[in-house]
Design a protein around this motif. Structure first.
Motif, PDB file in Angstrom:
ATOM      1  N   GLY A  37       0.873  -1.107  -0.084  1.00  0.00           N
ATOM      2  CA  GLY A  37      -0.069   0.148   0.180  1.00  0.00           C
ATOM      3  C   GLY A  37       0.860   1.247   0.025  1.00  0.00           C
ATOM      4  N   GLN A  38       0.395   2.181   0.822  1.00  0.00           N
ATOM      5  CA  GLN A  38       1.180   3.632   0.821  1.00  0.00           C
ATOM      6  C   GLN A  38       1.523   3.817   2.348  1.00  0.00           C
ATOM      7  OE1 GLN A  38      -2.235   5.807  -1.195  1.00  0.00           O
ATOM      8  NE2 GLN A  38      -1.043   7.130  -0.436  1.00  0.00           N
ATOM      9  N   TRP A  55      -3.279  -4.820   3.112  1.00  0.00           N
ATOM     10  CA  TRP A  55      -3.167  -3.743   2.143  1.00  0.00           C
ATOM     11  C   TRP A  55      -3.926  -2.511   2.642  1.00  0.00           C
ATOM     12  CZ3 TRP A  55      -1.429  -2.529  -2.685  1.00  0.00           C
ATOM     13  CH2 TRP A  55      -2.079  -1.656  -3.540  1.00  0.00           C
ATOM     14  N   GLN A  76      -4.067   1.441   1.162  1.00  0.00           N
ATOM     15  CA  GLN A  76      -3.793   2.212   0.252  1.00  0.00           C
ATOM     16  C   GLN A  76      -5.038   2.919  -0.335  1.00  0.00           C
ATOM     17  OE1 GLN A  76      -4.455   1.956  -3.409  1.00  0.00           O
ATOM     18  NE2 GLN A  76      -3.211   3.778  -3.819  1.00  0.00           N
ATOM     19  N   ALA A 107       5.162  -1.672   0.983  1.00  0.00           N
ATOM     20  CA  ALA A 107       4.550  -0.279   0.830  1.00  0.00           C
ATOM     21  C   ALA A 107       5.402   0.844   0.461  1.00  0.00           C
ATOM     22  CB  ALA A 107       3.660   0.081   2.074  1.00  0.00           C
TER      23      ALA A 107
END
Length: 285
Positions: A58-59, A175, A177, A136
């Motif tokens: 993800g981020q 996850w 994001q 990530a």
């Protein structure tokens, strides 16, 4: 939005993508200086043991921007049977910040993965080893995670390397994001279809048709279309994809990133979702 007003936004997004490319390059191949990597991150005696693996993707809220409090809360402390796949693709003791050598264009802090893992360790057999696989990168949009893009290919390569070094099974993809996909309306509207494609591609490329994906429902966004992305997350209706909603968890002063307290809560929420899923299937951890 008027055409002239969109230009600065496009330039900003391009700058973010360029910064993230530094992390893409690091993810794609391990650093060439193995001696330096070994000095900075000593290997673990459990490195070549079979592991229960978790891909962290993800981020920035997955990588962690929560402040590195001192002393660290107990769920962030190292544990002998908790390992991290470093950027060098070597197994090292897991300690925050987990993404320090992955998400390199920002200062990483505390994310949800350590408290998630500590919760599972309480229920695992005394000789079982957990392996966290950080992937990530902050500021990334979901199109950057499509098959063929550097982030996607790097995550698949790291997952394969994690399984190959000692064996074991991938328990789930965690996850978190979507904050960057709330800026442009087109991105927000296409989020659901891209997420479903991502899940299908990961399952195909890792040869795991029933791979569990636990996605985090957004608690914040960078733009005005957070509700659209959140609705897309809720409406993903394919087997073995769970939603853990972070909405309402406390944010840092930037009103974008989760606080350390929130990351602790989220880690436990993710663990409970994983445990409940396995319990309902009657399977072992």
């Amino acid at each position: 939005m008027k055409p002239m007003a969109r230009q600065p936004l496009r330039l900003l997004l391009a700058a973010v993508a360029a910064a993230a490319m530094l992390s893409f390059l690091l993810l794609l191949a391990p650093p060439p200086d193995a001696f330096l990597s070994a000095f900075l991150s000593p290997s673990s005696p459990y490195a070549h043991r079979p592991k229960l693996l978790f891909l962290l993707a993800g981020q920035s809220n997955m990588a962690g921007r929560g402040a590195l409090a001192r002393p660290l809360p107990p769920p962030y402390l190292p544990h002998p049977r908790l390992l991290r796949l470093a950027a060098s693709r070597r197994w090292v003791p897991a300690a925050p910040p987990l993404h320090a050598d992955i998400d390199t264009h920002k200062t990483c802090g505390l994310g949800p993965a350590m408290p998630f893992a500590h919760r599972l360790l309480l229920l695992l057999h005394s000789d079982e080893v957990l392996g966290l696989v950080p992937c990530a990168v902050g500021g990334t949009r979901i199109w950057m995670w499509a098959r063929g893009q550097p982030l996607y290919e790097a995550a698949v390569a790291r997952a394969r390397a994690a399984v190959a070094d000692g064996g074991g099974d991938i328990g789930a993809v965690l996850w978190f994001q979507g904050e960057s996909d709330t800026i442009e309306l087109d991105d927000a509207r296409s989020y659901g279809a891209k997420m479903e494609r991502l899940v299908a591609d990961l399952r195909a490329d890792l040869h795991l048709p029933n791979l569990l994906v636990i996605q985090v429902g957004l608690a914040s966004g960078e733009g005005n279309y957070t509700d659209i992305v959140r609705e897309a997350q809720k409406n993903i209706n394919i087997p073995n994809v769970l939603l853990v909603d972070a909405m309402g968890l406390p944010l840092r002063d930037d009103q974008l990133h989760l606080s350390t307290e929130a990351q602790l809560q989220l880690g436990n929420m993710l663990a409970e979702a994983y445990l409940k899923f396995n319990s309902s299937r009657g399977s072992m951890l």
